[in-house]
Design an enzyme around this catalytic site. Structure first.
Site, PDB file in Angstrom:
ATOM      1  CE  LYS A   1       2.531  -2.470   8.905  1.00 57.23           C
ATOM      2  NZ  LYS A   1       3.328  -1.426   8.251  1.00 57.23           N
TER       3      LYS A   1
ATOM      4  CB  ALA B   1      -4.887   1.565  10.987  1.00 54.27           C
TER       5      ALA B   1
ATOM      6  CG  PHE C   1      -3.710  -2.454   9.285  1.00 56.16           C
ATOM      7  CD1 PHE C   1      -2.645  -3.249   8.895  1.00 56.16           C
ATOM      8  CD2 PHE C   1      -3.707  -1.944  10.575  1.00 56.16           C
ATOM      9  CE1 PHE C   1      -1.594  -3.544   9.766  1.00 56.16           C
ATOM     10  CE2 PHE C   1      -2.667  -2.235  11.461  1.00 56.16           C
ATOM     11  CZ  PHE C   1      -1.622  -3.035  11.047  1.00 56.16           C
TER      12      PHE C   1
ATOM     13  NE  ARG D   1       0.016   4.986   8.768  1.00 56.39           N
ATOM     14  CZ  ARG D   1      -0.205   3.729   9.128  1.00 56.39           C
ATOM     15  NH1 ARG D   1      -0.590   3.441  10.348  1.00 56.39           N
ATOM     16  NH2 ARG D   1      -0.059   2.747   8.267  1.00 56.39           N
TER      17      ARG D   1
ATOM     18  CD1 TRP E   1       8.744  -3.252  -4.259  1.00 57.81           C
ATOM     19  CD2 TRP E   1       9.932  -4.048  -5.983  1.00 57.81           C
ATOM     20  NE1 TRP E   1       9.906  -3.787  -3.748  1.00 57.81           N
ATOM     21  CE2 TRP E   1      10.659  -4.285  -4.787  1.00 57.81           C
ATOM     22  CE3 TRP E   1      10.490  -4.449  -7.187  1.00 57.81           C
ATOM     23  CZ2 TRP E   1      11.896  -4.920  -4.770  1.00 57.81           C
ATOM     24  CZ3 TRP E   1      11.741  -5.086  -7.180  1.00 57.81           C
ATOM     25  CH2 TRP E   1      12.432  -5.315  -5.978  1.00 57.81           C
TER      26      TRP E   1
ATOM     27  CB  THR F   1       5.057   0.075  -2.634  1.00 57.81           C
ATOM     28  OG1 THR F   1       5.861  -0.453  -1.574  1.00 57.81           O
ATOM     29  CG2 THR F   1       5.848   0.060  -3.925  1.00 57.81           C
TER      30      THR F   1
ATOM     31  CE  LYS G   1      -2.629   0.278   3.560  1.00 55.86           C
ATOM     32  NZ  LYS G   1      -1.792   1.124   4.450  1.00 55.86           N
TER      33      LYS G   1
ATOM     34  CG  PHE H   1       3.778  -9.623  -6.067  1.00 53.35           C
ATOM     35  CD1 PHE H   1       4.813  -9.713  -5.144  1.00 53.35           C
ATOM     36  CD2 PHE H   1       2.735  -8.746  -5.803  1.00 53.35           C
ATOM     37  CE1 PHE H   1       4.802  -8.948  -3.986  1.00 53.35           C
ATOM     38  CE2 PHE H   1       2.720  -7.974  -4.652  1.00 53.35           C
ATOM     39  CZ  PHE H   1       3.764  -8.077  -3.738  1.00 53.35           C
TER      40      PHE H   1
END
Length: 559
Positions: A109, A277, A305, A98, A413, A77, A75, A385
């Site tokens: 994470k 979150a 999230f 954030r 990415w 990214t 997210k 991906f």
């Protein structure tokens, strides 16, 4: 056969990028030199009081996601890549993100600076101590704790009941051993013995206050309203009663200024504040968002999230407080995530499984419905991906077409802004349309109605069950007139329900509220559900085991 080269790590890509001096980034963003307070060559604080006065505000694009999985959805990214793509199309864009918390960075994470060729820089500094904001919040939180215990030791003029002190100490690290502690042992000179505990700093109410305050004056007022406990007569005791709101504001004065950095492609980014979150409202600071809205035509921001957590709180808490509406919403998902929601184990995600995608797409469907419930149309960003098969991708694209949902394949990415051009074009089309945004509930509604609205319309559940403790909390909240505040649900991020094992789109479930905590400074009521904790623990093999620094001072092992 020649062995295929492994892709570069996020850190390797970040450290090989050529950064522009921060004064150049500021100049391109329309920030005057006198407003820039450099923290080295590539980071700066922005003195908002020295920005040009403007009556125009940029449009806000919110990036959210489907229910997160251990496979990762990307997210942040996509947020970075979308802003870069908009800049490539000639739009004056800016990012509002954030700040990463050290607990997740050192845990499992990873960081929160994007990934691949869609990152904010300097990545390693942002993911570690950055400009000291979270340390300042930790210090303010613990200064308040020290003041409380000193007040008890010095005679307790406010008649605070040590058994009913609700304020906890804080640390920006996952440390389960500190969840429940005893302090003040060792005799009369060491303070009053009592039970206490630690929250992770990003769960501190000071973090939420920091992120929802609109000025230093507002910050001080919000800090003064925080409840720290109750008297022997069960009356609320606030920071204002202790008289330390001025000192706390002073500790936060410099941290309160938004931080300016850049993406790999030179797009300006404001990174400021970082509440979780699942246990808080999960959005960057209003100061940063509003500053970006004054400087850019399009502000790309994200909420933590999935849409059931961060996006719901962005809509019902942050946007309501900030007086603005999201002009477009991007909903990030991946084939890998949909397969996990369809029952595939993480270890098997590399194998084609169209049926699992079909089974798991119900999760995406519910998130689309949730965004539309707020009167906003989403664009699905299908984050690609290398293991995705054409049949898997085609199924999602066809499903979106059948449901009338905008969708764009993204590969930011691997390609940076170039990989987000289709997404950016679709976002621009949405920005040209009007939406019917509105929060889900009126704050004047009874608390139980507000909770039920979220559970039924956002989670898809039947309703809520309150424990005896939550019922007592609610009665106290109503008696004190605090029931007119918005609701901040503290719930697992992995499921729409309060059971993290129920993936996909569970039905016919209820949410159990075990406790309702008034956060008067932040301006919302936190409803704790399931096993959610405000101090996480580290995994069996923390990411920190792979981290280090070489003889030249270069970091390695950061995710």
């Amino acid at each position: 056969m020649t062995e295929k080269a492994k892709p570069l790590s996020d850190l390797a890509i970040a450290t090989s990028a050529i950064m522009q001096p921060i004064f150049d980034i500021a100049k391109n963003a329309g920030i005057p030199e006198e407003a820039v307070e450099p923290y080295g060559k590539y980071k700066a604080k922005i003195d908002v009081s020295k920005l040009p006065v403007t009556q125009s505000f940029g449009k806000v694009v919110l990036v959210t996601a489907t229910s997160p999985t251990p496979a990762g959805e990307g997210k942040s990214t996509v947020t970075v890549g979308l802003a870069d793509a908009l800049a490539r199309l000639g739009e004056k864009s800016m990012i509002a993100l954030r700040e990463p918390s050290l607990g997740p960075v050192m845990g499992v994470k990873g960081g929160a600076a994007g990934g691949g060729y869609a990152q904010v820089l300097p990545m390693e500094e942002i993911n570690l101590h950055f400009n000291g904001d979270i340390h300042a919040i930790t210090t303010a939180n613990n200064a308040l704790s020290a003041m409380i215990d000193n007040h008890l030791h010095q005679g307790n003029a406010l008649q605070i009941d040590p058994r009913r002190i609700t304020w906890k100490r804080a640390l920006d690290m996952n440390d389960r051993a500190l969840r429940h502690i005893t302090i003040g042992l060792g005799g009369p000179g060491q303070g009053i013995p009592r039970e206490d505990g630690f929250d992770i700093t990003v769960a501190s109410e000071i973090m939420a206050v920091f992120c929802l305050a609109t000025s230093l004056t507002d910050l001080k007022e919000r800090l003064s309203q925080m409840v720290i406990g109750y008297t022997y007569d069960k009356e609320a005791v606030t920071v204002r009663d202790l008289g330390v709101e001025g000192a706390l504001t002073l500790l936060l004065k410099e941290a309160f200024k938004p931080n300016l950095v850049q993406t790999i492609e030179g797009t300006p980014a404001l990174i400021h504040g970082g509440p979780f979150a699942n246990i808080a409202h999960g959005c960057n600071s209003l100061m940063a968002t509003n500053t970006a809205r004054k400087l850019a035509d399009i502000v790309v921001t994200e909420a933590g999230f999935g849409s059931d957590l961060g996006a719901e709180k962005f809509m019902d808490i942050k946007a309501r407080k900030g007086g603005f509406a999201p002009d477009a919403v991007v909903l990030v998902t991946t084939i890998r995530a949909l397969k996990m929601h369809g029952g595939v184990l993480k270890s098997n995600l590399g194998s084609e499984n169209v049926q699992a995608v079909k089974d798991g797409i119900v999760n995406l469907e519910k998130h689309v419905e949730t965004v539309r419930t707020f009167g906003v149309q989403p664009v699905v960003a299908l984050n690609r991906f290398i293991t995705d098969s054409s049949d898997e991708l085609d199924f999602v694209l066809e499903w979106c077409a059948e449901k009338g949902v905008r969708v764009a394949l993204t590969d930011v990415w691997g390609l940076g802004g170039e990989g987000g051009l289709d997404l950016a074009k679709q976002v621009l089309e949405l920005l040209d349309e009007n939406n019917d945004f509105a929060p889900l509930y009126d704050v004047e509604q009874p608390v139980i109605e507000k909770i039920n609205t979220i559970v039924q319309k956002v989670y898809g559940g039947k309703g809520v069950v309150l424990t005896d403790k939550a019922k007592k909390d609610l009665l106290q909240i109503e008696q004190n007139g605090w029931d007119i505040l918005p609701v901040c649900m503290a719930k697992t991020q992995y499921s729409f329900s309060d059971d993290p094992k129920k993936l996909g789109r569970p039905e016919d479930f209820t949410i159990t509220i075990r406790e309702i905590i008034p956060k008067l400074g932040a301006g919302f009521l936190v409803c704790l559900t399931g096993d959610i904790m405000t101090m996480p623990g580290l995994p069996k093999k923390p990411a920190a085991l792979q981290m280090g620094i070489d003889e030249q001072g270069n970091a390695f092992g950061l995710m």
